[in-house]
Design an enzyme around this catalytic site. Structure first.
Site: not given
Length: 96
Positions: A48-50
């Site tokens: 999961a990215d920001s």
């Protein structure tokens, strides 16, 4: 009508909050909720990215905002939320 009366419901338990976090995260990451473990790291295990985390925060605030009064996850606190467990513990503490 006081604000408290329109959102008065049974308090959410930790398992319910975990389910909400898992379901919302699964929608965002397009994976099965059962593939998300409580100890999973957002970045290392779930990729999961920001942006995904921001979407998760917004989804949690929206969902729980309907059930409680003004749940807000502070931007400064976001960097401390590394795992699914961190997010659940944070929400439980804020609702507690």
């Amino acid at each position: 009508m006081p604000a408290e009366t329109h959102v008065e419901q049974n308090p959410l338990g930790r398992d319910e909050i975990l389910g909400i976090v898992r379901d919302r995260l699964a929608e965002i990451l397009e994976i099965e909720p059962t593939d998300i473990g409580e100890g999973d790291s957002f970045q290392d295990d779930l990729d999961a990215d920001s942006l995904a985390l921001i979407e998760l925060v917004e989804a949690i605030e929206e969902e729980l905002g309907e059930r409680s009064i003004g749940l807000r996850i502070e931007d400064d606190d976001l960097e401390d939320l590394k795992t699914v467990r961190d997010a659940v513990d944070y929400v439980v503490a804020r609702l507690g």
